[in-house]
Design a protein around this motif. Sequence first.
Motif, PDB file in Angstrom:
ATOM      1  N   PHE A 121       1.063   9.357  -5.656  1.00  0.00           N
ATOM      2  CA  PHE A 121       1.507  10.721  -5.350  1.00  0.00           C
ATOM      3  C   PHE A 121       2.402  11.263  -6.464  1.00  0.00           C
ATOM      4  CE2 PHE A 121       4.724  13.514  -3.473  1.00  0.00           C
ATOM      5  CZ  PHE A 121       3.911  14.528  -2.989  1.00  0.00           C
ATOM      6  N   LEU A 122       3.404  10.476  -6.871  1.00  0.00           N
ATOM      7  CA  LEU A 122       4.314  10.917  -7.920  1.00  0.00           C
ATOM      8  C   LEU A 122       3.590  11.134  -9.241  1.00  0.00           C
ATOM      9  CD1 LEU A 122       7.421   8.654  -7.204  1.00  0.00           C
ATOM     10  CD2 LEU A 122       7.191  11.115  -6.798  1.00  0.00           C
ATOM     11  N   SER A 123       2.655  10.250  -9.559  1.00  0.00           N
ATOM     12  CA  SER A 123       1.902  10.374 -10.803  1.00  0.00           C
ATOM     13  C   SER A 123       1.109  11.671 -10.841  1.00  0.00           C
ATOM     14  CB  SER A 123       0.969   9.172 -10.956  1.00  0.00           C
ATOM     15  OG  SER A 123       0.159   9.315 -12.104  1.00  0.00           O
ATOM     16  N   ARG A 124       0.486  12.014  -9.726  1.00  0.00           N
ATOM     17  CA  ARG A 124      -0.350  13.223  -9.691  1.00  0.00           C
ATOM     18  C   ARG A 124       0.473  14.497  -9.573  1.00  0.00           C
ATOM     19  NH1 ARG A 124      -6.116  12.112  -7.798  1.00  0.00           N
ATOM     20  NH2 ARG A 124      -6.278   9.875  -8.112  1.00  0.00           N
ATOM     21  N   VAL A 125       1.498  14.482  -8.750  1.00  0.00           N
ATOM     22  CA  VAL A 125       2.305  15.689  -8.536  1.00  0.00           C
ATOM     23  C   VAL A 125       3.125  16.037  -9.780  1.00  0.00           C
ATOM     24  CG1 VAL A 125       4.262  16.606  -7.214  1.00  0.00           C
ATOM     25  CG2 VAL A 125       2.384  15.486  -6.044  1.00  0.00           C
ATOM     26  N   LEU A 126       3.670  15.016 -10.434  1.00  0.00           N
ATOM     27  CA  LEU A 126       4.512  15.253 -11.604  1.00  0.00           C
ATOM     28  C   LEU A 126       3.733  15.213 -12.913  1.00  0.00           C
ATOM     29  CD1 LEU A 126       7.573  13.060 -10.529  1.00  0.00           C
ATOM     30  CD2 LEU A 126       7.274  15.535 -10.277  1.00  0.00           C
ATOM     31  N   GLY A 161      -0.485   5.645 -11.176  1.00  0.00           N
ATOM     32  CA  GLY A 161       0.234   5.571  -9.912  1.00  0.00           C
ATOM     33  C   GLY A 161       0.598   4.161  -9.482  1.00  0.00           C
ATOM     34  N   PRO A 162      -0.335   3.196  -9.574  1.00  0.00           N
ATOM     35  CA  PRO A 162       0.027   1.833  -9.176  1.00  0.00           C
ATOM     36  C   PRO A 162       1.172   1.242 -10.001  1.00  0.00           C
ATOM     37  CG  PRO A 162      -2.346   2.063  -9.210  1.00  0.00           C
ATOM     38  CD  PRO A 162      -1.777   3.322  -9.798  1.00  0.00           C
ATOM     39  N   VAL A 163       1.270   1.627 -11.270  1.00  0.00           N
ATOM     40  CA  VAL A 163       2.370   1.127 -12.104  1.00  0.00           C
ATOM     41  C   VAL A 163       3.692   1.728 -11.624  1.00  0.00           C
ATOM     42  CG1 VAL A 163       3.324   1.080 -14.442  1.00  0.00           C
ATOM     43  CG2 VAL A 163       0.875   0.718 -14.084  1.00  0.00           C
ATOM     44  N   ILE A 164       3.687   3.010 -11.320  1.00  0.00           N
ATOM     45  CA  ILE A 164       4.897   3.651 -10.791  1.00  0.00           C
ATOM     46  C   ILE A 164       5.283   3.005  -9.463  1.00  0.00           C
ATOM     47  CG2 ILE A 164       5.860   5.813  -9.905  1.00  0.00           C
ATOM     48  CD1 ILE A 164       4.020   7.258 -11.940  1.00  0.00           C
ATOM     49  N   GLY A 165       4.290   2.766  -8.609  1.00  0.00           N
ATOM     50  CA  GLY A 165       4.554   2.111  -7.338  1.00  0.00           C
ATOM     51  C   GLY A 165       5.141   0.723  -7.514  1.00  0.00           C
ATOM     52  N   MET A 166       4.633  -0.012  -8.498  1.00  0.00           N
ATOM     53  CA  MET A 166       5.147  -1.353  -8.766  1.00  0.00           C
ATOM     54  C   MET A 166       6.597  -1.290  -9.233  1.00  0.00           C
ATOM     55  SD  MET A 166       3.630  -4.268 -11.330  1.00  0.00           S
ATOM     56  CE  MET A 166       3.751  -3.185 -12.730  1.00  0.00           C
ATOM     57  N   LEU A 167       6.916  -0.312 -10.079  1.00  0.00           N
ATOM     58  CA  LEU A 167       8.299  -0.164 -10.534  1.00  0.00           C
ATOM     59  C   LEU A 167       9.232   0.215  -9.383  1.00  0.00           C
ATOM     60  CD1 LEU A 167       7.676   1.680 -13.925  1.00  0.00           C
ATOM     61  CD2 LEU A 167       8.381  -0.703 -13.588  1.00  0.00           C
ATOM     62  N   LEU A 168       8.749   1.091  -8.505  1.00  0.00           N
ATOM     63  CA  LEU A 168       9.549   1.453  -7.330  1.00  0.00           C
ATOM     64  C   LEU A 168       9.745   0.258  -6.401  1.00  0.00           C
ATOM     65  CD1 LEU A 168       7.988   4.940  -6.524  1.00  0.00           C
ATOM     66  CD2 LEU A 168      10.259   4.476  -7.473  1.00  0.00           C
ATOM     67  N   LEU A 169       8.696  -0.532  -6.226  1.00  0.00           N
ATOM     68  CA  LEU A 169       8.804  -1.738  -5.403  1.00  0.00           C
ATOM     69  C   LEU A 169       9.811  -2.706  -6.014  1.00  0.00           C
ATOM     70  CD1 LEU A 169       7.879  -3.595  -3.086  1.00  0.00           C
ATOM     71  CD2 LEU A 169       6.011  -4.344  -4.568  1.00  0.00           C
ATOM     72  N   LEU A 199       0.812  -1.210   0.000  1.00  0.00           N
ATOM     73  CA  LEU A 199       0.000   0.000   0.000  1.00  0.00           C
ATOM     74  C   LEU A 199       0.850   1.267   0.000  1.00  0.00           C
ATOM     75  CD1 LEU A 199      -2.879  -1.065   2.402  1.00  0.00           C
ATOM     76  CD2 LEU A 199      -2.989  -0.746  -0.076  1.00  0.00           C
ATOM     77  N   VAL A 200       1.959   1.255   0.723  1.00  0.00           N
ATOM     78  CA  VAL A 200       2.839   2.429   0.753  1.00  0.00           C
ATOM     79  C   VAL A 200       3.428   2.683  -0.635  1.00  0.00           C
ATOM     80  CG1 VAL A 200       5.069   3.267   1.612  1.00  0.00           C
ATOM     81  CG2 VAL A 200       3.369   2.369   3.201  1.00  0.00           C
ATOM     82  N   PHE A 201       3.867   1.630  -1.308  1.00  0.00           N
ATOM     83  CA  PHE A 201       4.426   1.819  -2.646  1.00  0.00           C
ATOM     84  C   PHE A 201       3.359   2.296  -3.624  1.00  0.00           C
ATOM     85  CE2 PHE A 201       8.146  -0.417  -1.130  1.00  0.00           C
ATOM     86  CZ  PHE A 201       9.158   0.246  -1.815  1.00  0.00           C
ATOM     87  N   GLN A 202       2.135   1.793  -3.488  1.00  0.00           N
ATOM     88  CA  GLN A 202       1.060   2.269  -4.352  1.00  0.00           C
ATOM     89  C   GLN A 202       0.764   3.742  -4.066  1.00  0.00           C
ATOM     90  OE1 GLN A 202      -2.544  -0.020  -4.430  1.00  0.00           O
ATOM     91  NE2 GLN A 202      -3.561   1.424  -5.768  1.00  0.00           N
ATOM     92  N   LEU A 203       0.763   4.117  -2.798  1.00  0.00           N
ATOM     93  CA  LEU A 203       0.518   5.508  -2.419  1.00  0.00           C
ATOM     94  C   LEU A 203       1.614   6.428  -2.960  1.00  0.00           C
ATOM     95  CD1 LEU A 203      -1.111   7.586  -0.739  1.00  0.00           C
ATOM     96  CD2 LEU A 203       0.401   7.030   1.160  1.00  0.00           C
ATOM     97  N   VAL A 204       2.854   6.023  -2.830  1.00  0.00           N
ATOM     98  CA  VAL A 204       3.963   6.827  -3.343  1.00  0.00           C
ATOM     99  C   VAL A 204       3.857   6.958  -4.867  1.00  0.00           C
ATOM    100  CG1 VAL A 204       6.475   6.897  -3.664  1.00  0.00           C
ATOM    101  CG2 VAL A 204       5.510   6.320  -1.431  1.00  0.00           C
ATOM    102  N   GLY A 205       3.533   5.859  -5.537  1.00  0.00           N
ATOM    103  CA  GLY A 205       3.368   5.905  -6.987  1.00  0.00           C
ATOM    104  C   GLY A 205       2.233   6.836  -7.396  1.00  0.00           C
TER     105      GLY A 205
END
Length: 116
Positions: A17-22, A28-36, A9-15
């Motif tokens: 956040f990054l998707s919306r802010v940038l 976002g979930p894809v970005i979170g998955m890549l970060l994970l 859930l934290v990685f999904q949240l970070v993803g």
Amino acid sequence: MLHGFAMLLVFQLVGEFLSRVLYLPIPGPVIGMLLLFATLVAMGGVPKGLRLAGEGLLAYLALLFVPAGVGLMAHMHLIGQDWLAILVGLLVSTVLTLAATGWVLQRLQRRRHHDG
């Protein structure tokens, strides 16, 4: 296991956040998955809690397709209107996926042959 779900859930949240802010065009979930993935590679393995959480989710993976099936049935008239575009998209994406998978497999086999 709770730690594993929290990590997902934290990685999904970070993803998200990054998707919306940038203003990224990537969900976002894809970005979170890549970060994970990058984190797990850096760690050199999967923590036990995350492994247990992942196995628990995979056990019920089929249930995750129910909403998609209901959506297909509810919007069948839209699918009927755009069936040709959907068919072309499915065929092109399938061919591209198979080609990319084959290319990666060949590269990995060559690397393994040269290293072995």
